[in-house]
Design a protein around this motif. Sequence first.
Motif, mmCIF file in Angstrom:
data_model
loop_
_atom_site.group_PDB
_atom_site.id
_atom_site.type_symbol
_atom_site.label_atom_id
_atom_site.label_comp_id
_atom_site.label_asym_id
_atom_site.label_seq_id
_atom_site.Cartn_x
_atom_site.Cartn_y
_atom_site.Cartn_z
ATOM 1 N N ILE A 161 0.874 -1.191 0.000
ATOM 2 C CA ILE A 161 0.000 0.000 0.000
ATOM 3 C C ILE A 161 0.900 1.225 0.000
ATOM 4 N N ILE A 162 0.726 2.075 -1.005
ATOM 5 C CA ILE A 162 1.673 3.187 -1.143
ATOM 6 C C ILE A 162 0.963 4.542 -1.074
ATOM 7 N N PRO A 163 1.731 5.598 -0.755
ATOM 8 C CA PRO A 163 1.143 6.937 -0.640
ATOM 9 C C PRO A 163 1.227 7.708 -1.958
ATOM 10 N N ALA A 190 -2.254 5.185 -4.101
ATOM 11 C CA ALA A 190 -3.049 6.142 -3.322
ATOM 12 C C ALA A 190 -4.163 6.712 -4.200
ATOM 13 N N GLU A 191 -5.295 6.958 -3.589
ATOM 14 C CA GLU A 191 -6.465 7.417 -4.359
ATOM 15 C C GLU A 191 -6.246 8.779 -5.007
ATOM 16 N N GLN A 192 -5.301 9.548 -4.479
ATOM 17 C CA GLN A 192 -5.027 10.874 -5.061
ATOM 18 C C GLN A 192 -4.220 10.779 -6.357
ATOM 19 N N GLY A 241 3.087 5.376 4.599
ATOM 20 C CA GLY A 241 2.036 6.385 4.783
ATOM 21 C C GLY A 241 2.086 6.932 6.186
ATOM 22 N N SER A 242 0.932 7.370 6.657
ATOM 23 C CA SER A 242 0.897 8.035 7.964
ATOM 24 C C SER A 242 1.023 7.027 9.108
ATOM 25 N N THR A 243 1.502 7.504 10.243
ATOM 26 C CA THR A 243 1.659 6.649 11.417
ATOM 27 C C THR A 243 0.296 6.135 11.879
HETATM 28 P P1 ADP Z 1 -2.203 10.531 3.812
HETATM 29 O O1 ADP Z 1 -2.894 10.932 5.073
HETATM 30 O O2 ADP Z 1 -0.972 11.296 3.574
HETATM 31 O O3 ADP Z 1 -3.093 10.450 2.599
HETATM 32 P P2 ADP Z 1 -2.411 7.770 4.413
HETATM 33 O O4 ADP Z 1 -1.569 7.061 5.396
HETATM 34 O O5 ADP Z 1 -3.833 8.068 4.750
HETATM 35 O O6 ADP Z 1 -1.644 9.073 4.053
HETATM 36 O O7 ADP Z 1 -2.422 7.007 3.016
HETATM 37 C C1 ADP Z 1 -1.371 6.237 2.512
HETATM 38 C C2 ADP Z 1 -1.934 5.017 1.816
HETATM 39 O O8 ADP Z 1 -2.646 4.257 2.776
HETATM 40 C C3 ADP Z 1 -2.928 5.306 0.692
HETATM 41 O O9 ADP Z 1 -2.750 4.346 -0.323
HETATM 42 C C4 ADP Z 1 -4.261 5.110 1.375
HETATM 43 O O10 ADP Z 1 -5.295 4.760 0.486
HETATM 44 C C5 ADP Z 1 -3.961 3.975 2.308
HETATM 45 N N1 ADP Z 1 -4.857 3.869 3.469
HETATM 46 C C6 ADP Z 1 -5.514 4.869 4.113
HETATM 47 N N2 ADP Z 1 -6.257 4.369 5.125
HETATM 48 C C7 ADP Z 1 -6.072 3.028 5.123
HETATM 49 C C8 ADP Z 1 -6.557 1.950 5.939
HETATM 50 N N3 ADP Z 1 -7.384 2.148 6.955
HETATM 51 N N4 ADP Z 1 -6.120 0.697 5.651
HETATM 52 C C9 ADP Z 1 -5.258 0.470 4.639
HETATM 53 N N5 ADP Z 1 -4.788 1.432 3.845
HETATM 54 C C10 ADP Z 1 -5.171 2.704 4.071
#
Ligand code: ADP
Length: 496
Positions: A161-163, A190-192, A241-243
């Motif tokens: 899973i990537i950002p 990432a969806e963005q 991605g985020s912590t």
């Molecule tokens: P940001 O807040 O910078 O967008 P995220 O950590 O939310 O960073 O997102 C990084 C990646 O993790 C994206 O591909 C996002 O779709 C995915 N992601 C976000 N929430 C979840 C989740 N609950 N479980 C698995 N993947 C997730």
Amino acid sequence: MPLTVELKTPLTGPYKQPTGLFINNEFVEGVDKKTFETINPTTEEAICSVHEATEKDVDIAVAAARKAFNGPWKTISPQQRGIYLTRLADIVEKNSDLLSAVESLDNGKSISMARGDVSSVVGCIRYYGGWADKITGSTVETVPDHFNYTRYEPIGVCGQIIPWNFPLLMLAWKISPALATGNTVVLKTAEQTPLSALVFAQFVKEAGFPPGVVNIISGFGKVAGAAIASHMDIDKVAFTGSTLVGRSIMKAAASSNLKKVTLELGGKSPNIVFKDADIEQAISWVNFGIYYNHGQCCCAGSRIYVQEEIYDKFIETFRKRAAANAVGDPFDEKTFQGPQVSQLQYDRIMGYIEEGKKDGAKIEVGGSRHGDKGYFIQPTIFSGVTPDMKIMKEEIFGPVCAIAKFKTEEEVIELANDTTYGLAAAVHTNDLNTAIRVSNTLKAGTVWVNCYNMIHHQLPFGGYKESGIGRELGEEALANYTQHKSVSIRLGGPIF
Ligand code: ADP
């Protein structure tokens, strides 16, 4: 909705953009036929829609990856895996212009930085292509009547899973060591920023990888991402991605099948400038340390500590330097900083700027929106920031830095390590003893001396503390994608 649309970028003219889910080497629609729009952060307008993966599509992609892992991929020699990877690197290199342009379009990063990313993508894939047939176990002496050896075996199906901050580069960091070691992957972008990975997916097929070895899906974190993290037939999940989300991935892994987990998470990295540093050089690196990729780096040098003797001069010069960073259209060759990736990120960052002002930190430069269209934010410097302020403690993920003064080496080490994060740090000094002493004391996975953001794919990268688990890049990443087996053979002799 079609599986390909015609788009154009200012640099490439029209091109064919795949929009489907890449499963089994084909672009397909999602089972529920859902789609979502991806937004151009420069114009705030939709670029196109792509197909969205739900849990059902994750199941299909995992089944494809499992079939490939148990079938054709298993019978392919390590050397041949390396040949596929090297071929992929060559194809990506040939298509660098297109990939860089698509990256700038979807992410907003300046074209010069996008080109840098693609060049690193090529280097990373090639590097792991070279590793594929050099993964060797060892023989181990224990007792005389036993012959023992170790083997490094692939883990199996890897969810990745990537950002959105480095869409192609994070993809390369993830798939390259996984494929070199014989795994198959289901990667969610990432969806963005789904577009560049879908262009890349075509090259995976062209390079000759068997169907199902690499599957790339677009979708949302809470749906497709969560389905990967909790899937019972995924053997390992790698996340950047985020912590906050990293914690949820680990929980999902723990409560499903205890899949192996590696995490590369947030940071609030200290950048320390000692009074004996070459100040012009240090300012260039501090500027690059925070404003590279618009501050959207997990290792951004966002806490800047400057020794008191040079503090005023540093601020004066750095202020001019930051104000001179060219902000604007990512497709302009002169642009250093484009827009932030999304409205959400823009709002988060502006929120932190307001917090900094409220807490009484001094704005030296920036602090506002740039222009009136697109998610642009001026490069922003806060000085006189104290350890308790939010802008000194929390990851902002934007072009905003916090500066504080220090007196002694002991004091700055304490300040630098006073964080829950531990991804990166930097030291600027002309004294080799100071450089090594401080580097060895900083609690961070990477320490840069007299530079910043210099990432080499040969060197491991990852976090101490809440910045992550495991290491990407370098030989170390191979360990994240292999199971270590011990084989112990009794050579006869009396039974006890
Ligand atoms: P940001 O807040 O910078 O967008 P995220 O950590 O939310 O960073 O997102 C990084 C990646 O993790 C994206 O591909 C996002 O779709 C995915 N992601 C976000 N929430 C979840 C989740 N609950 N479980 C698995 N993947 C997730």
